[in-house]
Design a protein around this motif. Structure first.
Motif, PDB file in Angstrom:
ATOM      1  N   SER A 191       0.814  -1.211   0.000  1.00  0.00           N
ATOM      2  CA  SER A 191       0.000   0.000   0.000  1.00  0.00           C
ATOM      3  C   SER A 191       0.849   1.264   0.000  1.00  0.00           C
ATOM      4  CB  SER A 191      -0.921   0.019   1.226  1.00  0.00           C
ATOM      5  OG  SER A 191      -1.549   1.285   1.364  1.00  0.00           O
ATOM      6  N   GLY A 192       0.699   2.070  -1.042  1.00  0.00           N
ATOM      7  CA  GLY A 192       1.360   3.366  -1.060  1.00  0.00           C
ATOM      8  C   GLY A 192       0.752   4.323  -0.060  1.00  0.00           C
ATOM      9  N   LEU A 193      -0.546   4.192   0.176  1.00  0.00           N
ATOM     10  CA  LEU A 193      -1.201   5.063   1.158  1.00  0.00           C
ATOM     11  C   LEU A 193      -0.643   4.831   2.555  1.00  0.00           C
ATOM     12  CD1 LEU A 193      -4.902   4.787  -0.064  1.00  0.00           C
ATOM     13  CD2 LEU A 193      -3.529   6.881  -0.001  1.00  0.00           C
ATOM     14  N   LEU A 194      -0.403   3.577   2.906  1.00  0.00           N
ATOM     15  CA  LEU A 194       0.150   3.301   4.230  1.00  0.00           C
ATOM     16  C   LEU A 194       1.627   3.658   4.312  1.00  0.00           C
ATOM     17  CD1 LEU A 194      -1.584  -0.040   5.290  1.00  0.00           C
ATOM     18  CD2 LEU A 194      -2.220   2.322   5.807  1.00  0.00           C
ATOM     19  N   ALA A 195       2.337   3.532   3.189  1.00  0.00           N
ATOM     20  CA  ALA A 195       3.742   3.964   3.178  1.00  0.00           C
ATOM     21  C   ALA A 195       3.832   5.458   3.448  1.00  0.00           C
ATOM     22  CB  ALA A 195       4.372   3.612   1.838  1.00  0.00           C
ATOM     23  N   ALA A 196       2.884   6.209   2.890  1.00  0.00           N
ATOM     24  CA  ALA A 196       2.876   7.656   3.107  1.00  0.00           C
ATOM     25  C   ALA A 196       2.523   8.011   4.552  1.00  0.00           C
ATOM     26  CB  ALA A 196       1.883   8.313   2.154  1.00  0.00           C
ATOM     27  N   ALA A 197       1.786   7.133   5.232  1.00  0.00           N
ATOM     28  CA  ALA A 197       1.366   7.403   6.607  1.00  0.00           C
ATOM     29  C   ALA A 197       2.337   6.867   7.646  1.00  0.00           C
ATOM     30  CB  ALA A 197      -0.015   6.786   6.846  1.00  0.00           C
ATOM     31  N   LEU A 198       3.397   6.197   7.222  1.00  0.00           N
ATOM     32  CA  LEU A 198       4.315   5.546   8.153  1.00  0.00           C
ATOM     33  C   LEU A 198       4.896   6.543   9.153  1.00  0.00           C
ATOM     34  CD1 LEU A 198       5.697   2.852   8.834  1.00  0.00           C
ATOM     35  CD2 LEU A 198       7.569   3.564   7.314  1.00  0.00           C
ATOM     36  N   VAL A 207      -4.650  12.031  -0.224  1.00  0.00           N
ATOM     37  CA  VAL A 207      -3.272  11.574  -0.428  1.00  0.00           C
ATOM     38  C   VAL A 207      -3.183  10.889  -1.781  1.00  0.00           C
ATOM     39  CG1 VAL A 207      -1.415  10.126   0.451  1.00  0.00           C
ATOM     40  CG2 VAL A 207      -2.960  11.288   2.055  1.00  0.00           C
ATOM     41  N   VAL A 208      -2.301  11.393  -2.636  1.00  0.00           N
ATOM     42  CA  VAL A 208      -2.133  10.799  -3.962  1.00  0.00           C
ATOM     43  C   VAL A 208      -1.082   9.692  -3.851  1.00  0.00           C
ATOM     44  CG1 VAL A 208      -1.519  11.218  -6.367  1.00  0.00           C
ATOM     45  CG2 VAL A 208      -2.745  12.973  -5.065  1.00  0.00           C
ATOM     46  N   ALA A 209      -1.571   8.471  -3.706  1.00  0.00           N
ATOM     47  CA  ALA A 209      -0.691   7.304  -3.577  1.00  0.00           C
ATOM     48  C   ALA A 209      -1.500   6.080  -3.972  1.00  0.00           C
ATOM     49  CB  ALA A 209      -0.164   7.174  -2.144  1.00  0.00           C
ATOM     50  N   ILE A 210      -0.820   5.015  -4.321  1.00  0.00           N
ATOM     51  CA  ILE A 210      -1.528   3.831  -4.799  1.00  0.00           C
ATOM     52  C   ILE A 210      -2.129   3.054  -3.635  1.00  0.00           C
ATOM     53  CG2 ILE A 210      -0.069   3.603  -6.852  1.00  0.00           C
ATOM     54  CD1 ILE A 210       1.333   1.252  -5.400  1.00  0.00           C
ATOM     55  N   ARG A 211      -3.227   2.420  -3.928  1.00  0.00           N
ATOM     56  CA  ARG A 211      -3.816   1.488  -2.977  1.00  0.00           C
ATOM     57  C   ARG A 211      -3.069   0.158  -3.054  1.00  0.00           C
ATOM     58  NH1 ARG A 211      -8.368   4.485  -4.937  1.00  0.00           N
ATOM     59  NH2 ARG A 211      -8.523   3.238  -6.848  1.00  0.00           N
ATOM     60  N   ALA A 212      -3.234  -0.642  -2.006  1.00  0.00           N
ATOM     61  CA  ALA A 212      -2.685  -1.996  -2.034  1.00  0.00           C
ATOM     62  C   ALA A 212      -3.364  -2.788  -3.150  1.00  0.00           C
ATOM     63  CB  ALA A 212      -2.898  -2.677  -0.692  1.00  0.00           C
ATOM     64  N   SER A 213      -2.667  -3.761  -3.684  1.00  0.00           N
ATOM     65  CA  SER A 213      -3.248  -4.562  -4.771  1.00  0.00           C
ATOM     66  C   SER A 213      -4.561  -5.203  -4.350  1.00  0.00           C
ATOM     67  CB  SER A 213      -2.260  -5.649  -5.209  1.00  0.00           C
ATOM     68  OG  SER A 213      -1.061  -5.087  -5.673  1.00  0.00           O
ATOM     69  N   TYR A 214      -4.609  -5.697  -3.128  1.00  0.00           N
ATOM     70  CA  TYR A 214      -5.810  -6.376  -2.669  1.00  0.00           C
ATOM     71  C   TYR A 214      -6.976  -5.410  -2.516  1.00  0.00           C
ATOM     72  CZ  TYR A 214      -9.053  -9.154   0.015  1.00  0.00           C
ATOM     73  OH  TYR A 214     -10.184  -9.811   0.436  1.00  0.00           O
ATOM     74  N   THR A 215      -6.745  -4.290  -1.852  1.00  0.00           N
ATOM     75  CA  THR A 215      -7.840  -3.344  -1.661  1.00  0.00           C
ATOM     76  C   THR A 215      -8.263  -2.723  -2.989  1.00  0.00           C
ATOM     77  OG1 THR A 215      -6.244  -1.609  -1.083  1.00  0.00           O
ATOM     78  CG2 THR A 215      -7.254  -2.842   0.736  1.00  0.00           C
ATOM     79  N   GLU A 216      -7.332  -2.589  -3.909  1.00  0.00           N
ATOM     80  CA  GLU A 216      -7.690  -2.113  -5.246  1.00  0.00           C
ATOM     81  C   GLU A 216      -8.624  -3.100  -5.936  1.00  0.00           C
ATOM     82  OE1 GLU A 216      -8.038  -0.199  -8.877  1.00  0.00           O
ATOM     83  OE2 GLU A 216      -7.443   0.544  -6.899  1.00  0.00           O
ATOM     84  N   ALA A 217      -8.360  -4.404  -5.763  1.00  0.00           N
ATOM     85  CA  ALA A 217      -9.231  -5.415  -6.358  1.00  0.00           C
ATOM     86  C   ALA A 217     -10.634  -5.331  -5.775  1.00  0.00           C
ATOM     87  CB  ALA A 217      -8.647  -6.807  -6.136  1.00  0.00           C
ATOM     88  N   LEU A 218     -10.716  -5.135  -4.479  1.00  0.00           N
ATOM     89  CA  LEU A 218     -12.015  -5.054  -3.835  1.00  0.00           C
ATOM     90  C   LEU A 218     -12.734  -3.755  -4.214  1.00  0.00           C
ATOM     91  CD1 LEU A 218     -14.050  -6.357  -2.030  1.00  0.00           C
ATOM     92  CD2 LEU A 218     -12.735  -5.588  -0.034  1.00  0.00           C
ATOM     93  N   TYR A 219     -11.994  -2.664  -4.231  1.00  0.00           N
ATOM     94  CA  TYR A 219     -12.568  -1.391  -4.676  1.00  0.00           C
ATOM     95  C   TYR A 219     -13.105  -1.521  -6.102  1.00  0.00           C
ATOM     96  CZ  TYR A 219     -12.677   3.414  -6.432  1.00  0.00           C
ATOM     97  OH  TYR A 219     -13.054   4.594  -7.019  1.00  0.00           O
ATOM     98  N   GLY A 220     -12.343  -2.179  -6.953  1.00  0.00           N
ATOM     99  CA  GLY A 220     -12.788  -2.359  -8.336  1.00  0.00           C
ATOM    100  C   GLY A 220     -14.062  -3.166  -8.426  1.00  0.00           C
ATOM    101  N   ARG A 221     -14.192  -4.179  -7.559  1.00  0.00           N
ATOM    102  CA  ARG A 221     -15.417  -4.981  -7.576  1.00  0.00           C
ATOM    103  C   ARG A 221     -16.623  -4.127  -7.213  1.00  0.00           C
ATOM    104  NH1 ARG A 221     -16.483 -10.505  -4.098  1.00  0.00           N
ATOM    105  NH2 ARG A 221     -14.701 -11.254  -5.325  1.00  0.00           N
ATOM    106  N   ILE A 222     -16.449  -3.256  -6.237  1.00  0.00           N
ATOM    107  CA  ILE A 222     -17.564  -2.400  -5.828  1.00  0.00           C
ATOM    108  C   ILE A 222     -17.925  -1.415  -6.932  1.00  0.00           C
ATOM    109  CG2 ILE A 222     -18.313  -0.669  -4.141  1.00  0.00           C
ATOM    110  CD1 ILE A 222     -16.173  -2.030  -2.263  1.00  0.00           C
TER     111      ILE A 222
END
Length: 541
Positions: free
Chosen positions: A259-266, A450-465
């Motif tokens: 997750s880029g979002l969590l990397a930015a929040a570290l 925050v302009v950063a990528i989501r984790a691959s998994y959460t992106e998959a779930l977001y895409g499903r929604i």
């Protein structure tokens, strides 16, 4: 694939499979055990061996001797007098689960019913011609099975192909004859714990699916709120001994690893609030409870729960008339399951509240586009809070309710079936709460500053929604979206974790445009399908 009841008893997953529509078949050895137990009952009748419910009355009438000529009437009358359920009928899956658990119990070979009676139940299951079983009115197990058994004698009602038929009509259409019950059969049909055991198997299946979703949805909220990944550090979690905690920690690490979002929040905070940093602890504890409940349910399915139990040989029949029909252990397990699921859902509502609160989220107030004229998810959080409160009421232990029935003869009650029904209600409420959090988390991604990528998994779930629901702009009743999210959670699992994730292509970090959308809704039974129904059907299939 057919579920086979052989010399080995069914387990909870077998019951859940039959509830979902799989056929149930008995082996020849299972039928032989049923016949052998029937032979024992006939010898008990011939020899005049005193046996509760065979040649005596039931409950407080247990000392009233019933002559052989009256034993048919006793069995028949037990069904009529015990069919006292009230309220809306159980659903198809619930009814199938109870019937499967009852057949499993008869196949132990200690109940004393005829093979023909069990075959009648099998035929109803195979045709999906299901007795109408009122959900409420039982302190233990009696009324639900009585309503099922009514159909075997041509009474009661069924639901078949959307039509309500009398028991006699249903048997005629199936080419079956109403049965005249013989000694002990009336009592064998209504007692024991098949009712609660069948419902408990369904509760386990639904709760397990809900906990998988809870991890997935929590990962989305955690990412949106900039949580600290140290909460799921394997070395840290290993200090607490809990298989469930270790499992959830691994799942969360897999979901959020890139997750880029969590990397930015570290390093942004020393500690996250408890609703975020105890995800592994709370979800893991719930998984540990489910594991213990599964063990109890499987033990119950492996147990003979009749009163009385018949055993021995035709030359030396034995009768054990004690208390195996009482479901204390499974009542306690169902109460524990309800409390565990309610706690998971309560914490989900707390994360939802953080998502909509700009004081702690860093997101637009209530996740609304153009705040002021739009309320976004403000009132949806009210709905979640209401459901959490309902769960709190429903999670109060049924096993402690007590009570006195049958003229002081039955002066301790465990309320096992009500405990299972409450657990199922808590699971349904909790699925709705998680559905609201799921929608809010997807909306938070759309509004994420925050302009950063989501984790691959959460992106998959977001895409499903977002495949089935656009971003919310107060342009349609939010209840429709909530209904779709609930069906997503209730009808199928989230993307699997851990393991390979589906690729969804490049990430679009721009906020989706707000365009008016038609309302989504739950369709009433018999209504014509709409374009929105196709979206609902596509979810989780």
């Amino acid at each position: 694939m057919a579920v086979i009841r052989s010399e080995r008893p069914l387990v909870w997953r077998d019951i859940a499979a039959v509830a979902a529509g799989e056929p149930l078949q008995l082996t020849d050895t299972a039928r032989a055990r049923i016949r052998a137990a029937r032979d024992l009952v006939e010898q008990i009748v011939v020899r005049g061996i005193r046996a509760y419910g065979v040649n005596t009355g039931v409950g407080a009438l247990c000392d009233v001797v019933v002559s052989p000529a009256e034993q048919h009437d006793l069995s028949h009358n037990i069904l009529m007098s015990h069919a006292v359920g009230v309220g809306a009928p159980l659903g198809a899956q619930e009814t199938r689960a109870i019937m499967a658990a009852a057949i499993n119990n008869f196949a132990h070979g200690h109940s004393g019913v005829r093979v023909e009676l069990v075959a009648q139940l099998e035929a109803l299951l195979e045709a999906d011609c299901l007795p109408e079983v009122p959900a409420f009115g039982s302190v233990g197990y009696l009324s639900h099975m009585a309503h099922i058994a009514l159909v075997c004698v041509g009474a009661g009602h069924v639901r078949w192909h959307g039509e309500r038929l009398s028991g006699a009509q249903a048997l005629e259409r199936l080419g079956l004859q109403p049965l005249a019950l013989q000694a002990k059969e009336g009592l064998s049909l209504v007692n024991g714990t098949p009712c609660v055991t069948g419902l408990a198997a369904l509760a386990l299946e639904r709760a397990q699916r809900l906990l998988d979703w809870a991890d997935a949805v929590a990962a989305m909220s955690f990412e949106n709120l900039g949580g600290q990944l140290a909460a799921f550090d394997a070395q840290s979690l290993a200090y607490r001994v809990s298989p469930g905690l270790a499992q959830v920690g691994a799942r969360m690490r897999a979901a959020l690893a890139d997750s880029g979002l969590l990397a930015a929040a570290l390093g942004r905070r020393t500690q996250d609030p408890l609703s975020m940093r105890t995800i592994a602890h709370v979800h893991g504890a719930a998984r540990d409870v489910l594991a213990a409940t599964a063990e109890v349910v499987n033990r119950e399915l492996a147990s003979v729960t009749d009163n009385p139990i018949v055993d021995g040989t035709p030359d030396a029949p034995q009768v054990f008339s004690q208390a195996h029909a009482v479901g204390a252990s499974i009542a306690l397990a169902m109460d524990s399951t309800a409390a565990a699921v309610a706690q998971v859902a309560a914490m989900a509502e707390r994360r939802l509240d953080r998502l909509v609160n700009p004081l702690v989220s860093g997101l637009p107030a209530f996740l609304a586009h153009a705040g002021g004229t739009r309320s976004g998810f403000m009132i949806a959080q009210y709905t979640a809070a209401s459901l959490v409160a309902q769960n709190r009421r429903d999670a109060a232990p049924a096993s402690l309710d007590g009570g006195v029935t049958s003229g002081l003869q039955e002066d301790h009650l465990c309320h096992a079936t009500p405990a299972a029904l409450k657990a199922l209600a808590v699971i349904e409420n909790s699925s709705r709460i998680l559905g609201i959090e799921l929608l809010a988390a997807a909306q938070a991604y759309d509004l994420q500053p925050v302009v950063a990528i989501r984790a691959s998994y959460t992106e998959a779930l977001y895409g499903r929604i977002r495949t089935v629901l656009p971003t919310y702009c107060d342009d349609r009743p939010l209840a429709g979206d909530m209904s779709v999210a609930f069906r997503m959670i209730a009808d199928g699992g989230p993307p699997p974790l851990p393991g390979p994730l589906d690729a969804h292509g490049p990430l679009d970090l721009e906020r989706p445009a707000c365009t008016p959308q038609p309302a989504l809704h739950e369709v009433a039974p018999g209504a014509a399908p709409s374009a929105n129904d196709a979206l609902v059907d596509a979810i989780g299939r």
